[in-house]
Enzyme design. Structure first.
Site, mmCIF file in Angstrom:
data_model
loop_
_atom_site.group_PDB
_atom_site.id
_atom_site.type_symbol
_atom_site.label_atom_id
_atom_site.label_comp_id
_atom_site.label_asym_id
_atom_site.label_seq_id
_atom_site.Cartn_x
_atom_site.Cartn_y
_atom_site.Cartn_z
ATOM 1 N N ASP A 68 8.247 8.754 -1.131
ATOM 2 C CA ASP A 68 7.277 9.059 -1.788
ATOM 3 C C ASP A 68 6.781 10.577 -1.614
ATOM 4 O O ASP A 68 6.434 10.963 -0.375
ATOM 5 C CB ASP A 68 6.059 7.954 -1.141
ATOM 6 C CG ASP A 68 5.032 7.938 -2.281
ATOM 7 O OD1 ASP A 68 4.982 8.429 -3.361
ATOM 8 O OD2 ASP A 68 3.834 7.100 -1.539
ATOM 9 N N ASP A 69 6.880 11.438 -2.586
ATOM 10 C CA ASP A 69 6.114 12.675 -2.687
ATOM 11 C C ASP A 69 7.304 13.523 -1.802
ATOM 12 O O ASP A 69 6.866 14.390 -1.070
ATOM 13 C CB ASP A 69 4.841 12.664 -2.117
ATOM 14 C CG ASP A 69 3.910 12.334 -2.808
ATOM 15 O OD1 ASP A 69 4.182 11.899 -4.082
ATOM 16 O OD2 ASP A 69 2.458 12.674 -2.797
ATOM 17 N N CYS A 104 2.609 9.816 -8.847
ATOM 18 C CA CYS A 104 3.372 8.693 -8.383
ATOM 19 C C CYS A 104 3.579 7.517 -9.632
ATOM 20 O O CYS A 104 4.691 7.324 -10.077
ATOM 21 C CB CYS A 104 2.578 7.840 -7.105
ATOM 22 S SG CYS A 104 2.446 9.138 -5.793
ATOM 23 N N ASP A 348 9.836 9.790 -5.896
ATOM 24 C CA ASP A 348 8.722 9.744 -7.211
ATOM 25 C C ASP A 348 8.679 11.131 -7.809
ATOM 26 O O ASP A 348 8.739 11.367 -9.058
ATOM 27 C CB ASP A 348 7.675 8.706 -6.938
ATOM 28 C CG ASP A 348 6.795 9.200 -5.840
ATOM 29 O OD1 ASP A 348 7.098 10.346 -5.225
ATOM 30 O OD2 ASP A 348 5.927 8.226 -5.541
ATOM 31 N N ASN A 349 8.163 12.086 -6.761
ATOM 32 C CA ASN A 349 7.836 13.343 -7.553
ATOM 33 C C ASN A 349 7.931 14.341 -6.393
ATOM 34 O O ASN A 349 7.857 13.944 -5.104
ATOM 35 C CB ASN A 349 6.368 13.561 -8.350
ATOM 36 C CG ASN A 349 5.516 12.738 -7.297
ATOM 37 O OD1 ASN A 349 4.921 11.696 -7.871
ATOM 38 N ND2 ASN A 349 4.876 13.283 -6.415
#
Length: 600
Positions: A68-69, A104, A348-349
């Site tokens: 995540d991130d 997200c 995700d990013n």
């Protein structure tokens, strides 16, 4: 679990490319033919003809580590020695891999749907324009990768963060995932490292207070893998999604509070002297950015120090994820599943820390937010290689279907990624040259109360042999353009000093990509320069409309082809895209084009 010895970070080798400004300066009538940069003609979204290795009657398994991130541009992967050992060294890393909406929810929906955000319309983290609520209300789980795999006999399983908004009252598994192994993190404890709450198989909520989230996910994942191994005849998709290195998020009476990620106690001592890489775009003296980014003052010494602390916390929080990767791969091997499993590591990013004077967060079109990790190992995938093939999360469903020897719907917005080709794939072998990056929501800086309204934009990203470009149109009417071969850190906005004839090509491409669907996303040049419907010597009405007749047939399949001077007038007359106002959601009626100067 043991602590890990961290390997020294080594910078990635730079790819030597010819500056695109040199190409533009050398424009002649003798532009290379379409052969130099052609997109493969394909009605199935594959983009290449290589087929997966023969698996007999057994379909391959797919295991996805989804963090995540996680950044790629500020080197967090280099502080994960087990990811390097088991994935980088045993698979292929795609260095030109991107999210097309750096947030997200939109990013994760694109990953599973194969659609750009302007098509699936999940454009925010919370209702009414985003979250699991918007996802369910639009019934996006009725026609997406998990349902296609399930229809082919796959068991689909998930643990960890799905998308924001999975809550105690909205926790049911989406269609396509097996309820026997659907264990998402549930709000408001999705981002609490030592107090995670899971929904157990569409049933009760279970809290693990005092236990470290990634370790709980690791233990549960091993149990799920052991269960899946008992059914040797059924292939599986298994997604393991810890929230590290995302901030902890707390819902308070005064709003949402972000605090730095928390490492497992065994990792708290690591990286005490590590700082964010001081790349040229870190807290730069000069700031020529559009919209709210251009208004930012330089970060203070105390802010920079806080960002260094946060960077260390992010690296520390990823160490349990690193251990998780090793444990799961060893379990696959123990269960005799490793040789028939494609293993993916992605996020995700991306995440910016101090770049372009921005504090900490995402949501921009710049490289730190969009260029993300993607590594894959498995049957037929080259080991220890890096590929410069251009790909995005939107390419992922076609890739999985291709590797599973399953039909790829023509409606998907992107080709499959050439994961089985052990070669560079610029030019004629490259399925994708251009894609859009898009955003409609507020920007905000985590750990701060700052919010910025004018953050709606659409970009076109082009990467090919000799060029690496980003062109953005903002809702404020401002525009920016970067040649990343000459300016890899996007320091100088050269929009105003770039030839209008060249910018006209970018405007035309953006105008197609901003509303593209399926085939038009995969081959936008075919929209701008459609082929003749027949080989007849007479010009069709479509050809007459463009004014180029037979010479137009199949002549433009890449940016290089489009730069032929004979198209200058044509591109000058094409409409230009603009926003009417800065809305915080996607509304097609808020986007307009200026009329053509003359009738074509």
């Amino acid at each position: 679990m043991k602590s890990t010895t961290i390997l020294a970070a080594l910078p990635c080798a730079s790819l030597l490319l010819l500056s695109f400004s040199q190409i533009v300066a050398a424009q002649t009538e003798d532009i290379p033919s379409a052969e130099a940069g052609a997109l493969p003609t394909n009605n199935h979204g594959h983009g290449h003809s290589s087929r997966p290795p023969h698996h007999g009657d057994q379909k391959p398994n797919f295991l996805v580590f989804l963090t995540d991130d996680q950044d790629r541009r500020i080197n967090s992967l280099d502080y994960q020695p087990l990811v390097q050992k088991y994935l980088r060294n045993q698979g292929t890393e795609f260095t030109n891999y991107f999210t097309t909406t750096a947030m997200c929810c939109p990013s994760r929906v694109s990953l599973w749907s194969g659609q750009f955000a302007h098509n699936h319309n999940v454009t925010d983290e919370s209702p009414p324009h985003g979250s699991y609520t918007k996802f369910v209300s639009q019934k996006l789980d009725q026609n997406w990768l998990p349902t296609w795999l399930q229809q082919a006999g796959y068991s689909n399983n998930y643990i960890g963060k799905f998308i924001n908004g999975v809550s105690p009252t909205l926790k049911q598994a989406p269609k396509g995932f097996d309820t026997a192994h659907w264990e998402p993190l549930v709000a408001p404890n999705i981002y609490t490292f030592y107090d995670p709450v899971f929904s157990i198989n569409n049933g009760p909520l279970t809290s693990y207070k005092g236990l470290y989230q990634t370790d709980v996910i690791s233990d549960k994942s091993v149990e799920i893998l052991d269960t899946l191994a008992k059914n040797t005849s059924q292939p599986f998709l298994f997604v393991i999604s810890p929230t590290a290195p995302h901030d902890e998020v707390w819902i308070t009476g005064n709003g949402t509070l972000f605090t730095p990620p928390v490492p497992a106690k065994r990792h708290e001592h690591l990286f005490k002297d590590v700082k964010i890489p001081r790349h040229p775009n870190f807290n730069p003296k000069h700031n020529d950015k559009p919209s709210w980014v251009g208004t930012l003052p330089r970060l203070t010494e105390s802010q920079v120090s806080a960002l260094d602390d946060k960077y260390r916390a992010r690296l520390q929080s990823l160490q349990a994820t690193d251990e998780l990767v090793e444990r799961i791969i060893k379990r696959l091997e123990h269960n005799n599943q490793l040789d028939n499993t494609y293993i993916v590591y992605t996020t995700d990013n991306g995440y910016h820390l101090g770049t372009h004077r921005m504090y900490a967060g995402k949501q921009t079109a710049y490289e730190e937010d969009t260029n993300i990790p993607f590594i894959i190992r498995g049957p037929g995938v080259a080991k220890g290689k890096k590929s410069n093939a251009v790909a995005t999360h939107t390419h992922f469903p076609a890739t999985v279907l291709h590797l599973a020897n399953l039909p790829v719907p023509d409606s998907l917005d992107a080709h499959s990624i050439p994961v089985l080709e052990n070669k560079a794939v610029y030019g004629k072998d490259q399925p994708t040259e251009a894609f859009s990056v898009e955003f409609w929501s507020q920007a905000f800086m985590e750990n701060t109360t700052a919010r910025f309204d004018a953050n709606t934009y659409k970009s076109v990203r082009l990467i090919g042999q000799g060029y690496n470009l980003l062109y953005t149109v903002w809702c404020t009417g401002e525009k920016e353009y970067y040649d990343l071969v000459e300016d890899p850190f996007q320091i100088k906005n050269i929009y105003k000093s770039t030839k209008p004839a060249f910018l006209n090509r970018l405007d035309a491409l953006l105008n197609v990509l901003r509303t593209c669907k399926g085939p038009t996303c995969r081959d936008p040049w075919a929209v701008i320069h459609p082929a003749k419907p027949s080989s007849s010597s007479s010009s069709s009405s479509a050809d007459k409309g463009h004014g180029h007749g037979k010479e137009h047939k199949n002549s433009v399949r890449s940016l290089k082809d489009a730069l032929n001077k004979k198209f200058d007038k044509y591109y000058a007359e094409l409409p230009k895209f603009a926003f009417k106002e800065c809305l915080h959601y996607y509304n097609p009626t808020n986007e307009e084009t200026a009329p053509r100067h003359t009738e074509l």
